[in-house]
Design an enzyme around this catalytic site. Structure first.
Site, PDB file in Angstrom:
ATOM      1  N   LYS A   1      35.101  56.668  21.086  1.00  0.00           N
ATOM      2  CA  LYS A   1      34.894  55.875  19.875  1.00  0.00           C
ATOM      3  C   LYS A   1      36.210  55.276  19.401  1.00  0.00           C
ATOM      4  O   LYS A   1      37.240  55.968  19.369  1.00  0.00           O
ATOM      5  CB  LYS A   1      34.279  56.772  18.798  1.00  0.00           C
TER       6      LYS A   1
ATOM      7  N   SER B   1      28.057  55.790  12.688  1.00  0.00           N
ATOM      8  CA  SER B   1      29.022  54.801  13.094  1.00  0.00           C
ATOM      9  C   SER B   1      29.411  54.915  14.566  1.00  0.00           C
ATOM     10  O   SER B   1      30.101  54.044  15.094  1.00  0.00           O
ATOM     11  CB  SER B   1      30.288  54.975  12.225  1.00  0.00           C
TER      12      SER B   1
ATOM     13  N   SER C   1      27.031  60.423  11.545  1.00  0.00           N
ATOM     14  CA  SER C   1      27.383  59.458  12.588  1.00  0.00           C
ATOM     15  C   SER C   1      27.349  59.977  14.012  1.00  0.00           C
ATOM     16  O   SER C   1      27.630  59.219  14.950  1.00  0.00           O
ATOM     17  CB  SER C   1      28.767  58.868  12.300  1.00  0.00           C
TER      18      SER C   1
END
Length: 433
Positions: free
Chosen positions: A81, A150, A174
């Site tokens: 990420k 996210s 997330s």
């Protein structure tokens, strides 16, 4: 879209033993990324170039020629990420501020994976600064639906079979929510058991490093590398007693989500689990409020310098959060931090009183919403992020063709038992909805 089957445990065992060659395997992954990335859009700049990844795989093989001494994630390509710093790759965090502002030493979580033999396949898309403003990523199961956020790119990359393992983070929902939306396994460890060094902070009292795989056995393999003081020898023992929350917490799910959840509960009962209803989160509105205040206040502190210089570069959702956080009184911040500890103590006490080992709840309010402008609601995950207890999302069937997940949580620090139990729990609910 046909999703490639790349369970981490199988892939890692084949690479470690020599049944698969890392350079050949990463070439296969790159072929698949090239085939589906234009639809899914999980990667920042499409991931690492093929030639660079192949060279890194060959160098890894040269360093570890003997299969008997290869590390546990030897040759495994990993998505990271884009709020984790990685040496040689810029960190952009889905934001428009100058890239040179977002710098720092390599994330400890990334470093642990690399030391275990993993190969960073590239950065995966995140919402802006890991909040709500979405990136371009689509749900591999239905391209017109959100993959969640996210950690959108990481969940989608694993769900689409581009890589067998990806790193994410969770400050509200997330990891667990996008795992549920994308039909993969998501794991949020106990708060603090994976270091946050080298990860852009959102709200440090709530931030967790997490991961995505297609299989629970692979989750355990990766967790053993990432989690501090992991005790590999801990076995689950008897089947866990499963608690089901009553009341206003579950009422936050949609009608379809609650129906799917009850089918998963029925599947657990059919599989022989002792399932008990219990009262949890009677103060859900208060808990949600404290979480929101804590997240806003600490985000404002994390972004204090950047926001003063680049506030016009921030998208609407993130700008609103920072502005809200700047208005939170110090006393309210202290209350929210204190409430977090109290909420954990109350849950731990209730589980002990009811002799419950794990709590099952929906991974999200329902299946992934249609559209790409909204990443979905984290309300089903917020309590467990607030308390910091470990959670795993398990695929639990489908609603109208879209995956839904079961969120399973355990006592603070009981990550090893939770993931040891997860395999049979996952089997029990796999076709529930």
């Amino acid at each position: 879209m046909n999703l490639a089957d790349r369970p981490l445990a199988t892939v890692a065992a084949d690479l470690q033993s020599g049944r698969r060659d890392p350079a050949d395997y990463v070439a296969t992954c790159r072929d698949h990324i090239d085939t589906v990335e234009s639809d899914v859009r999980a990667w920042v700049d499409g991931g690492k170039p093929r030639e660079q990844l192949a060279a890194e795989a060959r160098a890894l093989s040269a360093r570890h020629p003997d299969p008997d001494s290869r590390p546990p994630l030897f040759g495994v390509p990993v998505g990271v990420k884009d709020i984790f710093h990685v040496d040689g790759l810029p960190t952009r965090a889905g934001a428009d501020i100058p890239p040179g502002e977002v710098v720092g030493p390599e994330s400890e979580a990334v470093a642990r994976l690399i030391r275990a033999g993993a190969l960073v396949a590239g950065k995966t898309v995140t919402t802006e600064f890991a909040y709500f403003d979405p990136g371009p990523t689509r749900n591999p199961h239905a391209l017109g639906h959100t993959p969640g956020g996210s950690s959108s790119g990481s969940a989608a990359a694993v769900a689409a079979g581009m890589v067998p393992l990806a790193l994410g983070s969770q400050t509200a929902g997330s990891v667990i929510r996008p795992a549920g939306f994308c039909g993969v396994v998501g794991y949020k460890p106990t708060y603090g058991r994976v270091p946050l060094d080298g990860v852009l902070p959102v709200a440090p009292s709530l931030d967790h490093v997490g991961l995505f795989t297609q299989d629970t056995s692979g989750t355990r393999r990766a967790a053993a590398v990432l989690v501090d003081e992991w005790h590999e020898g801990i076995l689950p023992g008897e089947r866990p007693t499963v608690g089901i929350p009553n009341g206003s917490y579950l009422e936050q799910a949609t009608a379809d989500g609650r129906a799917a959840f009850e089918r998963a509960v029925d599947a657990l009962k059919t599989a022989g689990y002792d399932v008990r209803r219990l009262s949890l989160f009677d103060d859900i509105n208060q808990l949600n409020s404290h979480h929101g205040r804590l997240m806003a206040a600490e985000t404002a502190m994390s972004h204090h310098d950047w926001f003063d210089r680049y506030d016009e570069a921030y998208a609407a959702e993130m700008r609103a959060l920072v502005e809200e956080g700047r208005e939170v009184p110090v006393a309210d911040l202290a209350d929210a931090r204190r409430f977090r500890e109290q909420a954990r103590d109350r849950v731990e006490t209730r589980l002990a009183e009811q002799d419950v080992d794990v709590v099952a709840s929906p991974a999200a309010p329902g299946p992934a919403p249609e559209g790409l402008d909204d990443t979905g609601d984290p309300v089903m995950n917020v309590p467990w992020t607030t308390t910091g207890q470990p959670a795993v999302a398990l695929p639990a069937g489908r609603v109208d063709g879209l995956p839904v997940g079961l969120q399973v949580t355990a006592s603070f620090g009981a990550d090893e038992r939770l993931l040891a139990w997860a395999k049979e729990l996952a089997s029990a609910v796999a076709g529930a909805a």
